[in-house]
Design a protein around this motif. Structure first.
Motif, PDB file in Angstrom:
ATOM      1  N   ARG A  89       2.700   5.530  -1.732  1.00 46.30           N
ATOM      2  CA  ARG A  89       3.448   5.264  -0.508  1.00 46.30           C
ATOM      3  C   ARG A  89       4.524   6.327  -0.341  1.00 46.30           C
ATOM      4  O   ARG A  89       4.923   6.988  -1.307  1.00 46.30           O
ATOM      5  CB  ARG A  89       4.059   3.867  -0.528  1.00 46.30           C
ATOM      6  CG  ARG A  89       4.844   3.541  -1.792  1.00 46.30           C
ATOM      7  CD  ARG A  89       5.452   2.163  -1.754  1.00 46.30           C
ATOM      8  NE  ARG A  89       5.659   1.593  -3.088  1.00 46.30           N
ATOM      9  CZ  ARG A  89       6.365   0.495  -3.330  1.00 46.30           C
ATOM     10  NH1 ARG A  89       6.935  -0.159  -2.338  1.00 46.30           N
ATOM     11  NH2 ARG A  89       6.492   0.044  -4.570  1.00 46.30           N
ATOM     12  N   ALA A 142       5.174   2.198  11.475  1.00 46.42           N
ATOM     13  CA  ALA A 142       4.989   1.327  10.312  1.00 46.42           C
ATOM     14  C   ALA A 142       4.603   2.200   9.127  1.00 46.42           C
ATOM     15  O   ALA A 142       3.958   3.234   9.285  1.00 46.42           O
ATOM     16  CB  ALA A 142       3.899   0.284  10.573  1.00 46.42           C
ATOM     17  N   ASP A 143       5.010   1.779   7.929  1.00 46.03           N
ATOM     18  CA  ASP A 143       4.647   2.514   6.726  1.00 46.03           C
ATOM     19  C   ASP A 143       3.251   2.120   6.261  1.00 46.03           C
ATOM     20  O   ASP A 143       2.849   0.956   6.382  1.00 46.03           O
ATOM     21  CB  ASP A 143       5.663   2.239   5.623  1.00 46.03           C
ATOM     22  CG  ASP A 143       6.901   3.097   5.765  1.00 46.03           C
ATOM     23  OD1 ASP A 143       7.035   4.060   5.001  1.00 46.03           O
ATOM     24  OD2 ASP A 143       7.724   2.812   6.668  1.00 46.03           O
ATOM     25  N   SER A 172      11.038   2.478  -1.792  1.00 47.18           N
ATOM     26  CA  SER A 172      11.858   1.301  -1.493  1.00 47.18           C
ATOM     27  C   SER A 172      11.284   0.433  -0.383  1.00 47.18           C
ATOM     28  O   SER A 172      11.807  -0.648  -0.096  1.00 47.18           O
ATOM     29  CB  SER A 172      13.276   1.744  -1.107  1.00 47.18           C
ATOM     30  OG  SER A 172      13.287   2.397   0.163  1.00 47.18           O
ATOM     31  N   ILE A 173      10.214   0.899   0.269  1.00 53.65           N
ATOM     32  CA  ILE A 173       9.598   0.153   1.369  1.00 53.65           C
ATOM     33  C   ILE A 173       8.174  -0.202   0.983  1.00 53.65           C
ATOM     34  O   ILE A 173       7.378   0.681   0.652  1.00 53.65           O
ATOM     35  CB  ILE A 173       9.599   0.975   2.672  1.00 53.65           C
ATOM     36  CG1 ILE A 173      11.037   1.271   3.114  1.00 53.65           C
ATOM     37  CG2 ILE A 173       8.839   0.240   3.774  1.00 53.65           C
ATOM     38  CD1 ILE A 173      11.130   2.190   4.311  1.00 53.65           C
ATOM     39  N   GLU A 174       7.847  -1.490   1.017  1.00 52.34           N
ATOM     40  CA  GLU A 174       6.489  -1.922   0.704  1.00 52.34           C
ATOM     41  C   GLU A 174       5.661  -1.990   1.984  1.00 52.34           C
ATOM     42  O   GLU A 174       5.892  -2.861   2.831  1.00 52.34           O
ATOM     43  CB  GLU A 174       6.492  -3.292   0.024  1.00 52.34           C
ATOM     44  CG  GLU A 174       5.103  -3.738  -0.406  1.00 52.34           C
ATOM     45  CD  GLU A 174       5.095  -5.092  -1.099  1.00 52.34           C
ATOM     46  OE1 GLU A 174       4.028  -5.754  -1.076  1.00 52.34           O
ATOM     47  OE2 GLU A 174       6.139  -5.493  -1.648  1.00 52.34           O
ATOM     48  N   PRO A 175       4.726  -1.071   2.161  1.00 57.80           N
ATOM     49  CA  PRO A 175       3.929  -1.068   3.391  1.00 57.80           C
ATOM     50  C   PRO A 175       3.056  -2.318   3.522  1.00 57.80           C
ATOM     51  O   PRO A 175       2.637  -2.908   2.531  1.00 57.80           O
ATOM     52  CB  PRO A 175       3.054   0.183   3.236  1.00 57.80           C
ATOM     53  CG  PRO A 175       3.754   1.030   2.219  1.00 57.80           C
ATOM     54  CD  PRO A 175       4.385   0.051   1.273  1.00 57.80           C
ATOM     55  N   LYS A 176       2.779  -2.662   4.763  1.00 57.83           N
ATOM     56  CA  LYS A 176       1.848  -3.751   5.068  1.00 57.83           C
ATOM     57  C   LYS A 176       0.574  -3.218   5.712  1.00 57.83           C
ATOM     58  O   LYS A 176      -0.293  -3.989   6.124  1.00 57.83           O
ATOM     59  CB  LYS A 176       2.503  -4.760   6.018  1.00 57.83           C
ATOM     60  CG  LYS A 176       3.823  -5.327   5.503  1.00 57.83           C
ATOM     61  CD  LYS A 176       3.653  -6.074   4.190  1.00 57.83           C
ATOM     62  CE  LYS A 176       4.987  -6.638   3.698  1.00 57.83           C
ATOM     63  NZ  LYS A 176       4.862  -7.269   2.349  1.00 57.83           N
ATOM     64  N   SER A 215       0.123  -8.496  -1.233  1.00 58.50           N
ATOM     65  CA  SER A 215       1.134  -7.717  -1.935  1.00 58.50           C
ATOM     66  C   SER A 215       0.737  -7.482  -3.388  1.00 58.50           C
ATOM     67  O   SER A 215       0.882  -6.363  -3.903  1.00 58.50           O
ATOM     68  CB  SER A 215       2.485  -8.434  -1.869  1.00 58.50           C
ATOM     69  OG  SER A 215       3.473  -7.704  -2.560  1.00 58.50           O
ATOM     70  N   ASP A 228       7.807   5.967   0.802  1.00 55.06           N
ATOM     71  CA  ASP A 228       9.147   5.559   0.369  1.00 55.06           C
ATOM     72  C   ASP A 228       9.020   4.442  -0.663  1.00 55.06           C
ATOM     73  O   ASP A 228       8.568   3.345  -0.332  1.00 55.06           O
ATOM     74  CB  ASP A 228       9.961   5.068   1.568  1.00 55.06           C
ATOM     75  CG  ASP A 228      11.433   4.828   1.232  1.00 55.06           C
ATOM     76  OD1 ASP A 228      11.728   4.491   0.069  1.00 55.06           O
ATOM     77  OD2 ASP A 228      12.272   4.978   2.135  1.00 55.06           O
ATOM     78  N   ARG A 268      12.423   4.441  11.870  1.00 53.39           N
ATOM     79  CA  ARG A 268      11.553   3.268  11.707  1.00 53.39           C
ATOM     80  C   ARG A 268      12.048   2.156  12.622  1.00 53.39           C
ATOM     81  O   ARG A 268      12.671   1.192  12.195  1.00 53.39           O
ATOM     82  CB  ARG A 268      11.536   2.806  10.248  1.00 53.39           C
ATOM     83  CG  ARG A 268      10.854   3.784   9.274  1.00 53.39           C
ATOM     84  CD  ARG A 268      10.887   3.251   7.856  1.00 53.39           C
ATOM     85  NE  ARG A 268      10.039   4.007   6.944  1.00 53.39           N
ATOM     86  CZ  ARG A 268      10.459   5.038   6.205  1.00 53.39           C
ATOM     87  NH1 ARG A 268      11.735   5.431   6.289  1.00 53.39           N
ATOM     88  NH2 ARG A 268       9.630   5.672   5.394  1.00 53.39           N
TER      89      ARG A 268
END
Length: 473
Positions: free
Chosen positions: A270, A218-219, A274-278, A256, A272, A301
């Motif tokens: 972060r 996970a990011d 383009s990827i919103e981490p949770k 968010s 990347d 991933r």
């Protein structure tokens, strides 16, 4: 081995654990009281998890914010080279272990009030078992048992591997420098700071990024170290970064909103865009480190690894082909166990936990200071509501809400507030205390910080309420 009828040791406090938590507590108690203290640890020397850490480990945070109150770890310099260039120095694992060794040798033991028993286990019946000899000792504790092991770190060297391995070499990062020369390719398992450190170490050794695969379950969001410097040289970055974080809390309607607001404020980053981490676990990086990690293109991933074979890697969300002649580096240890928070001050006992996010040594020093004051445990606990190191945003936000509450309550107790102003481990109170009355620009920045803190404090209950239906903390 039988326990003798006599009491072998009589002491005011028995501290179980000689890592950063226990030693920070002891340091403050030694300064504030005349108590006698016995420290025991299973390891053969002080330092806690640093004793078992991988050889290229370094602090995430500036060294000036770590260690114990009475002894500086940092020499006050800025790093002049490398990916942390221009920022406050980061201590290596070797430096930290030496720091705790000299603290014990030159400060604690010469006081005549501290006894340290290495290679000693605290047993469930309250006795002590000395390492190789197996000798059993009984202890009379006149004041409190101090549990500095409640949140014992789970590190790569000693964790239970959560996946199967067949016909490949998989090693903890401790062995990487010795065996790396024997392999063509490298696969790093894990998304946390250990995995980042491992990727960065490989890149620093001039390993071609094409030879590195990184499996990220996970990011994560992570702190921007430039905003956590805690020195006058970085006053604006430190104050304005956290003011921006508080403003993000005050304006956020959901997790968010909060995370993206922290990114806009420059305090979160972060991997990347383009990827919103949770996820968020308080890892701290410099912007140059992030740029370096982005050189690795082979990022998988597909969830957590469940099995590694010579020809393939099986994950919870798919299968990928394995590269030949690959060394797998297991960085999947979760660092801190997922245990419930418990009251810090209990009858006859203190359970050391984090009460200022994410500053564990500071938290333990604060707990020791409160123990030195004449007050009831109910009042002590009102200043030390513990919080957990959660991994997801829905858990972090309530934990940070506790952080705001603890900080607000600190300001209501004059002795505690005065202690905070003098604490070298409390970054922001230290910066505030250093500002001169004629410095209008810095006073204005502090004003923004205070205003944003109060706004965040006011909105936090609403933000937490919006998460309650979906939170997994």
């Amino acid at each position: 081995m039988a326990v003798s009828n006599k009491t072998d040791i009589v002491v005011d406090y028995l501290v179980v654990g000689a890592g950063a938590s226990g030693l920070s507590f002891v340091d403050e108690l030694l300064t504030r009281t005349s108590a006698s203290i016995l420290i025991v640890d299973k390891r053969d020397r002080p330092g806690g998890h640093w004793v078992d850490s991988y050889p290229y480990v370094r602090l995430h945070q500036p060294a000036n914010q770590y260690g114990v109150q009475s002894k500086e770890l940092s020499n006050g310099r800025l790093d002049e080279r490398g990916l942390n260039k221009g920022l406050s120095d980061l201590a290596s694992g070797v430096e930290i272990e030496a720091y705790f060794h000299t603290l014990m040798r030159d400060t604690f033991l010469p006081s005549g009030r501290v006894t340290f028993l290495p290679s000693t286990e605290f047993l469930p019946d309250g006795t002590l078992r000395r390492g190789p000899s197996g000798q059993i000792l009984t202890v009379q504790i006149k004041k409190r048992l101090v549990d500095a092991s409640y949140y014992t770190n789970i590190i790569p060297l000693n964790h239970t591997r959560p996946f199967a391995v067949e016909n490949v070499t998989c090693t903890p990062p401790n062995n990487l420098p010795n065996v790396a020369k024997d392999f063509t390719n490298f696969t790093v398992l894990g998304a946390g700071k250990t995995a980042m450190d491992t990727c960065l170490w490989l890149l620093e050794q001039d390993v071609d990024p094409a030879r590195i695969r990184w499996i990220i379950p996970a990011d994560y969001w992570f702190f921007n170290r430039a905003n956590l410097q805690g020195s006058l040289e970085f006053f604006a970055e430190s104050i304005e970064g956290f003011a921006g974080m508080f403003e993000s809390i005050s304006e956020a309607k959901n997790a968010s909103d909060f995370a993206l607001g922290c990114e806009r404020a420059g305090i979160w980053m972060r991997l990347d865009p383009s990827i919103e981490p949770k996820q968020f676990h308080a890892a701290t990086l410099a912007s140059r480190e992030v740029e370096e990690l982005r050189r690795i293109q082979d990022i998988v991933r597909k969830g957590h690894v469940t099995k590694i074979e010579a020809h393939q890697i099986t994950l919870t969300h798919g299968i990928v082909e394995a590269k030949p002649d690959t060394l797998y580096i297991d960085c999947t240890a979760s660092c801190l166990p997922d245990k419930p928070s418990v009251p810090v001050f209990q009858p006859g006992k203190i359970v050391l936990q984090m009460v200022r996010y994410p500053l564990i040594p500071f938290s333990c020093a604060k707990i020791a200071f409160l123990e030195s004051l004449e007050m009831q445990d109910e009042e002590r606990n009102s200043f030390t509501t513990p919080m957990r190191f959660t991994k997801n945003l829905d858990g972090f936000i309530p934990a940070f809400g506790i952080n705001l509450e603890n900080t607000a309550r600190e300001k209501q107790h004059p002795l505690l507030q005065n202690w905070l102003w003098q604490s070298r481990l409390d970054t922001f109170n230290r910066l505030e205390a250093a500002v001169k009355p004629e410095d209008g620009e810095k006073l204005a920045q502090l004003g923004r910080l205070q205003t944003s803190f109060m706004a965040a404090y006011g909105n936090m209950p609403k933000l937490i309420a919006s998460l309650e239906s979906s939170a997994t903390y």
